[in-house]
Design a protein around this motif. Structure first.
Motif, PDB file in Angstrom:
ATOM      1  N   LEU A 198       0.828  -1.201   0.000  1.00 32.34           N
ATOM      2  CA  LEU A 198       0.000   0.000   0.000  1.00 32.34           C
ATOM      3  C   LEU A 198       0.862   1.251   0.000  1.00 32.34           C
ATOM      4  N   THR A 199       1.984   1.195   0.681  1.00 34.99           N
ATOM      5  CA  THR A 199       2.883   2.333   0.732  1.00 34.99           C
ATOM      6  C   THR A 199       3.542   2.544  -0.624  1.00 34.99           C
ATOM      7  N   VAL A 200       3.916   1.449  -1.279  1.00 30.47           N
ATOM      8  CA  VAL A 200       4.558   1.537  -2.575  1.00 30.47           C
ATOM      9  C   VAL A 200       3.606   2.096  -3.626  1.00 30.47           C
ATOM     10  N   LEU A 201       2.329   1.777  -3.509  1.00 27.98           N
ATOM     11  CA  LEU A 201       1.352   2.223  -4.492  1.00 27.98           C
ATOM     12  C   LEU A 201       1.192   3.735  -4.527  1.00 27.98           C
ATOM     13  N   ALA A 202       1.314   4.388  -3.403  1.00 30.90           N
ATOM     14  CA  ALA A 202       1.038   5.817  -3.311  1.00 30.90           C
ATOM     15  C   ALA A 202       2.127   6.630  -4.011  1.00 30.90           C
ATOM     16  N   ALA A 203       1.733   7.352  -5.050  1.00 31.16           N
ATOM     17  CA  ALA A 203       2.656   8.244  -5.736  1.00 31.16           C
ATOM     18  C   ALA A 203       2.810   9.511  -4.915  1.00 31.16           C
ATOM     19  N   ASP A 204       3.931  10.175  -5.078  1.00 34.34           N
ATOM     20  CA  ASP A 204       4.170  11.414  -4.357  1.00 34.34           C
ATOM     21  C   ASP A 204       3.520  12.564  -5.117  1.00 34.34           C
ATOM     22  N   CYS A 205       2.495  13.123  -4.525  1.00 31.64           N
ATOM     23  CA  CYS A 205       1.759  14.219  -5.167  1.00 31.64           C
ATOM     24  C   CYS A 205       2.216  15.582  -4.663  1.00 31.64           C
ATOM     25  N   SER A 206       3.144  15.611  -3.736  1.00 29.32           N
ATOM     26  CA  SER A 206       3.501  16.865  -3.071  1.00 29.32           C
ATOM     27  C   SER A 206       4.124  17.897  -4.012  1.00 29.32           C
ATOM     28  N   GLN A 207       4.721  17.451  -5.098  1.00 24.74           N
ATOM     29  CA  GLN A 207       5.349  18.389  -6.020  1.00 24.74           C
ATOM     30  C   GLN A 207       4.369  18.923  -7.073  1.00 24.74           C
ATOM     31  N   LYS A 208       3.174  18.368  -7.082  1.00 25.20           N
ATOM     32  CA  LYS A 208       2.172  18.798  -8.054  1.00 25.20           C
ATOM     33  C   LYS A 208       1.288  19.869  -7.437  1.00 25.20           C
ATOM     34  N   VAL A 209       0.661  20.665  -8.277  1.00 32.69           N
ATOM     35  CA  VAL A 209      -0.242  21.715  -7.795  1.00 32.69           C
ATOM     36  C   VAL A 209      -1.548  21.667  -8.581  1.00 32.69           C
ATOM     37  N   GLY A 210      -2.537  22.272  -7.996  1.00 28.08           N
ATOM     38  CA  GLY A 210      -3.809  22.461  -8.672  1.00 28.08           C
ATOM     39  C   GLY A 210      -4.491  21.169  -9.051  1.00 28.08           C
ATOM     40  N   CYS A 211      -5.005  21.146 -10.252  1.00 29.95           N
ATOM     41  CA  CYS A 211      -5.767  19.995 -10.740  1.00 29.95           C
ATOM     42  C   CYS A 211      -4.894  18.752 -10.850  1.00 29.95           C
ATOM     43  N   ASP A 212      -3.628  18.933 -11.205  1.00 26.57           N
ATOM     44  CA  ASP A 212      -2.725  17.788 -11.294  1.00 26.57           C
ATOM     45  C   ASP A 212      -2.573  17.106  -9.936  1.00 26.57           C
ATOM     46  N   ARG A 213      -2.474  17.895  -8.895  1.00 21.69           N
ATOM     47  CA  ARG A 213      -2.351  17.336  -7.551  1.00 21.69           C
ATOM     48  C   ARG A 213      -3.640  16.633  -7.137  1.00 21.69           C
ATOM     49  N   LYS A 214      -4.756  17.264  -7.432  1.00 17.15           N
ATOM     50  CA  LYS A 214      -6.056  16.691  -7.090  1.00 17.15           C
ATOM     51  C   LYS A 214      -6.230  15.336  -7.775  1.00 17.15           C
ATOM     52  N   ALA A 215      -5.883  15.259  -9.061  1.00 15.66           N
ATOM     53  CA  ALA A 215      -5.985  14.001  -9.815  1.00 15.66           C
ATOM     54  C   ALA A 215      -5.024  12.954  -9.249  1.00 15.66           C
ATOM     55  N   CYS A 216      -3.832  13.360  -8.895  1.00 12.66           N
ATOM     56  CA  CYS A 216      -2.844  12.439  -8.325  1.00 12.66           C
ATOM     57  C   CYS A 216      -3.332  11.849  -7.006  1.00 12.66           C
ATOM     58  N   GLU A 217      -3.902  12.695  -6.147  1.00 13.35           N
ATOM     59  CA  GLU A 217      -4.401  12.221  -4.852  1.00 13.35           C
ATOM     60  C   GLU A 217      -5.563  11.245  -5.034  1.00 13.35           C
ATOM     61  N   ILE A 218      -6.437  11.521  -5.983  1.00 15.93           N
ATOM     62  CA  ILE A 218      -7.547  10.601  -6.251  1.00 15.93           C
ATOM     63  C   ILE A 218      -7.007   9.283  -6.807  1.00 15.93           C
ATOM     64  N   GLN A 219      -6.004   9.371  -7.689  1.00 18.74           N
ATOM     65  CA  GLN A 219      -5.411   8.157  -8.251  1.00 18.74           C
ATOM     66  C   GLN A 219      -4.791   7.296  -7.152  1.00 18.74           C
ATOM     67  N   ASN A 220      -4.175   7.932  -6.168  1.00 20.10           N
ATOM     68  CA  ASN A 220      -3.621   7.180  -5.029  1.00 20.10           C
ATOM     69  C   ASN A 220      -4.729   6.446  -4.278  1.00 20.10           C
ATOM     70  N   LYS A 221      -5.854   7.116  -4.085  1.00 18.22           N
ATOM     71  CA  LYS A 221      -6.983   6.485  -3.402  1.00 18.22           C
ATOM     72  C   LYS A 221      -7.543   5.330  -4.232  1.00 18.22           C
ATOM     73  N   ILE A 222      -7.541   5.489  -5.549  1.00 10.01           N
ATOM     74  CA  ILE A 222      -7.985   4.418  -6.437  1.00 10.01           C
ATOM     75  C   ILE A 222      -7.081   3.200  -6.297  1.00 10.01           C
TER      76      ILE A 222
END
Length: 133
Positions: A19-43
């Motif tokens: 589960l830890t490996v699956l989570a991409a690091d979204c901290s360097q992204k902003v705006g919509c890209d970050r929002k999409a990255c966080e949702i993808q991690n939850k997926i």
């Protein structure tokens, strides 16, 4: 006894490590890209845990973000949230003043905590807003 604890800890860490490996690091992204990255991690987590119903909702959310999200809309949303929190602070300050006059220390503390919480929210929103500009 110690061996049993070690085995349990080892099996827990082996279970959680994917589960830890699956989570991409979204901290360097902003705006919509970050929002999409966080949702993808939850997926990814929902897939790993077999949460099909949750997965459907998350896929819909990701599609909505990819289709409709703009940094301008996020900026407007953050500004609205800042304004709403500022309105809450005005109300809480009035309640705080009343509680102070009435010498109700429990209410004074309560409204001060609420004001502090709203100030933290505003700070968070302003930080996110500064990343969009």
């Amino acid at each position: 006894m110690l061996r049993n604890h070690t085995k349990v800890l080892l099996s827990i860490s082996i279970f959680l490590s994917p589960l830890t490996v699956l989570a991409a690091d979204c901290s360097q992204k902003v705006g919509c890209d970050r929002k999409a990255c966080e949702i993808q991690n939850k997926i990814d987590v929902a897939k790993a845990n077999g949460q099909d119903r949750k997965l459907d909702g998350l896929n819909d959310a990701l599609q909505q973000v990819n289709t409709y999200c703009t940094n301008d809309s996020l900026r407007d949303e953050l500004l609205d949230k800042i304004e709403a929190s500022q309105g809450e602070i005005v109300e809480y300050r009035a309640e705080l003043d009343e509680a102070t006059v009435e010498q109700e220390e429990d209410k004074v503390a309560k409204y001060q905590r609420k004001i502090d919480k709203e100030l933290l929210k505003i700070n968070k929103y302003e930080k996110a807003l500064s990343l969009l500009q």
